[in-house]
Motif scaffolding. Structure first.
Motif, PDB file in Angstrom:
ATOM      1  N   LYS A  35       1.034  -1.057  -0.014  1.00  0.00           N
ATOM      2  CA  LYS A  35      -0.030  -0.023   0.031  1.00  0.00           C
ATOM      3  C   LYS A  35       0.995   1.237  -0.038  1.00  0.00           C
ATOM      4  CE  LYS A  35      -4.147  -1.845   2.060  1.00  0.00           C
ATOM      5  NZ  LYS A  35      -5.071  -1.756   3.273  1.00  0.00           N
ATOM      6  N   ASP A  36       1.913   1.282   0.774  1.00  0.00           N
ATOM      7  CA  ASP A  36       3.070   2.440   1.016  1.00  0.00           C
ATOM      8  C   ASP A  36       3.482   2.534  -0.517  1.00  0.00           C
ATOM      9  OD1 ASP A  36       2.412   2.797   3.449  1.00  0.00           O
ATOM     10  OD2 ASP A  36       4.179   1.725   4.192  1.00  0.00           O
ATOM     11  N   ALA A  37       3.750   1.540  -1.187  1.00  0.00           N
ATOM     12  CA  ALA A  37       4.361   1.654  -2.578  1.00  0.00           C
ATOM     13  C   ALA A  37       3.571   2.214  -3.524  1.00  0.00           C
ATOM     14  CB  ALA A  37       4.984   0.354  -2.877  1.00  0.00           C
ATOM     15  N   ILE A  38       2.298   1.954  -3.536  1.00  0.00           N
ATOM     16  CA  ILE A  38       1.556   2.468  -4.528  1.00  0.00           C
ATOM     17  C   ILE A  38       1.179   3.914  -4.159  1.00  0.00           C
ATOM     18  CG2 ILE A  38      -1.102   2.369  -5.187  1.00  0.00           C
ATOM     19  CD1 ILE A  38       0.898   0.266  -6.262  1.00  0.00           C
ATOM     20  N   HIS A  41       3.787   6.468  -5.379  1.00  0.00           N
ATOM     21  CA  HIS A  41       4.311   6.561  -6.733  1.00  0.00           C
ATOM     22  C   HIS A  41       3.726   7.840  -7.170  1.00  0.00           C
ATOM     23  CE1 HIS A  41       5.662   4.803 -10.573  1.00  0.00           C
ATOM     24  NE2 HIS A  41       4.449   4.767 -10.847  1.00  0.00           N
ATOM     25  N   SER A  42       4.229   8.651  -7.719  1.00  0.00           N
ATOM     26  CA  SER A  42       3.613   9.878  -8.391  1.00  0.00           C
ATOM     27  C   SER A  42       2.673   9.759  -9.384  1.00  0.00           C
ATOM     28  CB  SER A  42       4.763  10.930  -8.880  1.00  0.00           C
ATOM     29  OG  SER A  42       5.722  10.200  -9.669  1.00  0.00           O
ATOM     30  N   ALA A  43       2.931   8.738 -10.308  1.00  0.00           N
ATOM     31  CA  ALA A  43       2.023   8.457 -11.381  1.00  0.00           C
ATOM     32  C   ALA A  43       0.593   8.277 -10.977  1.00  0.00           C
ATOM     33  CB  ALA A  43       2.417   7.436 -12.207  1.00  0.00           C
ATOM     34  N   PHE A  44       0.397   7.876  -9.777  1.00  0.00           N
ATOM     35  CA  PHE A  44      -0.877   7.590  -9.117  1.00  0.00           C
ATOM     36  C   PHE A  44      -1.814   8.724  -8.332  1.00  0.00           C
ATOM     37  CE2 PHE A  44       0.456   2.666  -9.044  1.00  0.00           C
ATOM     38  CZ  PHE A  44       0.050   2.434 -10.170  1.00  0.00           C
ATOM     39  N   ASP A  45      -0.857   9.722  -8.302  1.00  0.00           N
ATOM     40  CA  ASP A  45      -1.516  11.145  -7.564  1.00  0.00           C
ATOM     41  C   ASP A  45      -2.757  11.305  -7.943  1.00  0.00           C
ATOM     42  OD1 ASP A  45       0.928  11.054  -6.177  1.00  0.00           O
ATOM     43  OD2 ASP A  45       1.777  12.825  -7.130  1.00  0.00           O
ATOM     44  N   GLY A  46      -3.686  11.421  -7.073  1.00  0.00           N
ATOM     45  CA  GLY A  46      -5.132  11.678  -7.513  1.00  0.00           C
ATOM     46  C   GLY A  46      -6.075  10.754  -8.371  1.00  0.00           C
ATOM     47  N   VAL A  47      -5.234   9.500  -8.274  1.00  0.00           N
ATOM     48  CA  VAL A  47      -6.002   8.409  -9.043  1.00  0.00           C
ATOM     49  C   VAL A  47      -6.852   7.714  -7.943  1.00  0.00           C
ATOM     50  CG1 VAL A  47      -5.837   6.365 -10.296  1.00  0.00           C
ATOM     51  CG2 VAL A  47      -4.261   8.290 -10.812  1.00  0.00           C
ATOM     52  N   ALA A 118       6.056   0.903  -9.368  1.00  0.00           N
ATOM     53  CA  ALA A 118       5.689   1.276  -8.044  1.00  0.00           C
ATOM     54  C   ALA A 118       6.406   0.283  -7.061  1.00  0.00           C
ATOM     55  CB  ALA A 118       4.036   1.579  -7.861  1.00  0.00           C
ATOM     56  N   VAL A 119       6.200  -0.994  -7.361  1.00  0.00           N
ATOM     57  CA  VAL A 119       6.747  -2.028  -6.478  1.00  0.00           C
ATOM     58  C   VAL A 119       8.354  -1.892  -6.783  1.00  0.00           C
ATOM     59  CG1 VAL A 119       4.461  -3.196  -6.056  1.00  0.00           C
ATOM     60  CG2 VAL A 119       6.023  -3.986  -7.948  1.00  0.00           C
ATOM     61  N   LYS A 120       8.731  -1.873  -7.829  1.00  0.00           N
ATOM     62  CA  LYS A 120      10.095  -2.041  -7.961  1.00  0.00           C
ATOM     63  C   LYS A 120      10.872  -0.489  -7.126  1.00  0.00           C
ATOM     64  CE  LYS A 120      10.946  -4.425 -12.318  1.00  0.00           C
ATOM     65  NZ  LYS A 120      11.477  -4.417 -13.761  1.00  0.00           N
ATOM     66  N   ASN A 121      10.238   0.483  -7.227  1.00  0.00           N
ATOM     67  CA  ASN A 121      10.799   1.658  -6.445  1.00  0.00           C
ATOM     68  C   ASN A 121      10.851   1.374  -4.806  1.00  0.00           C
ATOM     69  OD1 ASN A 121      11.059   3.131  -8.579  1.00  0.00           O
ATOM     70  ND2 ASN A 121       9.205   4.179  -8.374  1.00  0.00           N
ATOM     71  N   LYS A 122      10.187   0.547  -4.351  1.00  0.00           N
ATOM     72  CA  LYS A 122       9.994   0.082  -3.074  1.00  0.00           C
ATOM     73  C   LYS A 122      10.723  -1.178  -2.612  1.00  0.00           C
ATOM     74  CE  LYS A 122       7.835   0.273   1.200  1.00  0.00           C
ATOM     75  NZ  LYS A 122       8.037   1.495   2.204  1.00  0.00           N
TER      76      LYS A 122
END
Length: 219
Positions: A35-38, A41-47, A118-122
């Motif tokens: 959940k923290d990874a998602i 992730h900036s691409a998911f801002d406001g989604v 997102a999960v690779k960044n985390k």
């Protein structure tokens, strides 16, 4: 090896137990981290996103020493739909007048790509396996978290009549090969709880026993 009745009873009493407290803590940690990874992730801002567990972990039918978790990352910006077989052609035509085509950017490929990022960044490149057609696997860290399967999905709606507010919610998954799978995790959870209540708790006990690999090993 021949087992006595007492031996069998002892084994069964072990097989029907849910995850231990420590295993449950590790499972919950894995869910929080995903959940923290998602969220990060900036691409998911406001989604509009729904993140929830499914399968044996969510249904409390997972077994000891087999504590992996299945997590759905569901796009709610758009949805797939179908009609219940009992809906007439005229009601389907009426319902479609209330459904607007989605023209946004969230295709199945784009959604999966961003969930992977997102999960690779985390968890790092080495901790993420994307070879599967459906799920993205997050590797286990012994003593910290179990392995987890992350499933990118979209909302799915089964309309039950001309009024599209009357629906059955599901999850629509598109594999890397384009194959589509519809699941009904909410109904599965509710049906399992009702059946467990009707059987005085015996239903989930037996599911755990059947899910225990040792139950099918040679003895």
């Amino acid at each position: 090896m021949s087992l006595t009745g007492t031996d069998r009873e002892s084994l069964l009493s072990q097989w029907i137990k849910p995850s231990s407290n420590s295993e449950q803590e590790r499972q919950e940690r894995a869910v929080r981290m995903i959940k923290d990874a998602i969220k990060a992730h900036s691409a998911f801002d406001g989604v509009n996103i729904a993140i929830y567990a499914k399968g044996s972990y969510a249904n409390n039918t997972n077994v000891r020493k087999d504590s992996d978790v299945d997590i759905v990352v569901e796009c709610r910006e758009c949805y797939y739909y179908e009609f219940d077989p009992g809906v007439t052609l005229s009601d389907r035509a009426s319902a479609r007048q209330s459904i607007s085509p989605y023209r946004g950017k969230w295709t199945a490929d784009v959604w999966r790509t961003e969930v992977v990022s997102a999960v690779k960044n985390k968890f790092g490149e080495a901790g993420v396996d994307i070879s599967g057609n459906i799920a993205i696997n997050i590797s286990e860290v012994a003593g910290s978290r179990p392995s987890a399967d992350v499933v990118p999905s979209f909302e799915h709606r089964r309309f039950l009549c001309a009024d599209i507010a009357n629906l059955c919610p599901g999850s629509h998954v598109v594999g890397k090969d384009g194959a589509e799978v519809v699941n009904w995790p909410i109904q599965q959870l509710e049906n399992g709880r009702r059946k467990n209540t009707r059987t005085g708790g015996r239903y989930k006990h037996m599911v755990r026993a059947l899910n225990t690999p040792a139950a099918f090993s040679d003895r």
